[in-house]
Design a protein around this motif. Structure first.
Motif, PDB file in Angstrom:
ATOM      1  N   ARG A  71       0.903  -1.472  -0.163  1.00 30.03           N
ATOM      2  CA  ARG A  71      -0.070   0.072   0.081  1.00 30.03           C
ATOM      3  C   ARG A  71       0.824   1.316  -0.115  1.00 30.03           C
ATOM      4  N   VAL A  75      -3.305   3.073  -0.033  1.00 27.65           N
ATOM      5  CA  VAL A  75      -4.195   2.583  -1.340  1.00 27.65           C
ATOM      6  C   VAL A  75      -3.336   1.252  -1.611  1.00 27.65           C
ATOM      7  N   ASP A  80      -5.973  -0.634  -7.091  1.00 29.12           N
ATOM      8  CA  ASP A  80      -6.007   0.446  -7.430  1.00 29.12           C
ATOM      9  C   ASP A  80      -4.766   1.287  -7.938  1.00 29.12           C
ATOM     10  N   VAL A  82      -3.903   3.296 -10.177  1.00 25.06           N
ATOM     11  CA  VAL A  82      -3.701   4.793 -10.508  1.00 25.06           C
ATOM     12  C   VAL A  82      -3.928   5.588  -9.360  1.00 25.06           C
ATOM     13  N   ARG A  83      -4.821   5.175  -8.242  1.00 32.61           N
ATOM     14  CA  ARG A  83      -4.676   5.847  -7.100  1.00 32.61           C
ATOM     15  C   ARG A  83      -3.306   5.846  -6.426  1.00 32.61           C
ATOM     16  N   ARG A  85      -0.253   5.418  -7.502  1.00 30.16           N
ATOM     17  CA  ARG A  85       0.393   6.220  -8.234  1.00 30.16           C
ATOM     18  C   ARG A  85       0.331   7.559  -7.925  1.00 30.16           C
ATOM     19  N   ALA A  86      -0.822   8.141  -7.754  1.00 35.28           N
ATOM     20  CA  ALA A  86      -1.163   9.463  -7.453  1.00 35.28           C
ATOM     21  C   ALA A  86      -0.504  10.041  -5.998  1.00 35.28           C
ATOM     22  N   GLN A  87      -0.172   9.037  -5.190  1.00 29.64           N
ATOM     23  CA  GLN A  87       0.114   9.003  -3.816  1.00 29.64           C
ATOM     24  C   GLN A  87       1.757   9.371  -3.767  1.00 29.64           C
TER      25      GLN A  87
END
Length: 167
Positions: A71, A75, A80, A82-83, A85-87
């Motif tokens: 995680r 996430v 997930d 995509v989410r 990678r956004a972190q």
């Protein structure tokens, strides 16, 4: 309990992470588990071939784990990506700056790509360049920077969107 994530509020967590590449007789990563809290500096050390790059690849979703769980900011990287990678943001070893535009424009372009509002991009770029001692060089292209200066620009680029995890 294998694969069950146990630590709430971690910036990054892995449990029994495994990667075996096709046709390989051994695992590239074999049961790696660790957790790092927000604000913690965590080092992944080991000899050549120990699986450091593969582990980072799994955390950044470029490499799909064979088993285990990971995680980023809570996430799940498998469920997930995509989410996940956004972190995070990554500072690569080699410069990936666009050599045809100024370092300021590199920062602004990256911020636009990451969804930063137009009115905030210029201000944030200037703040970061000032913080990294490069504001007077804002209009220069990356080819005119030393390796260390380019690395500072890439760190500024990575933190420009306030990631939960910086790799």
């Amino acid at each position: 309990m294998s694969g069950e994530l146990l630590h709430e509020g971690c910036a990054v967590e892995t449990i029994d992470l495994v990667k075996r590449y096709p046709k390989s007789p051994v695992n590239a990563v074999d049961g790696v588990s660790f957790a790092a809290a927000p604000g913690e500096v965590f080092g992944l050390l080991g000899p050549n071939g120990a699986g450091k790059t593969t582990t980072v690849g799994m955390l950044t979703t470029r490499v799909r784990p064979t088993a285990g769980a990971a995680r980023i900011g809570g996430v799940d990287v498998m469920r997930d990506p995509v989410r996940a990678r956004a972190q995070l943001a990554v500072v690569p070893q080699q410069s990936n700056l666009d050599r045809s535009i100024s370092i300021r424009d590199n920062l602004i372009f990256h911020a636009a790509y990451r969804g930063v509002a137009a009115r905030e991009r210029d201000e944030r770029a200037d703040e970061l360049l000032d913080q990294f001692g490069l504001l007077d060089r804002a209009g220069d292209k990356p080819d005119f920077f030393s390796g260390g200066q380019s690395q500072r620009v890439m760190i500024a680029l990575a933190i420009s969107c306030a990631p939960k995890l910086l790799i």
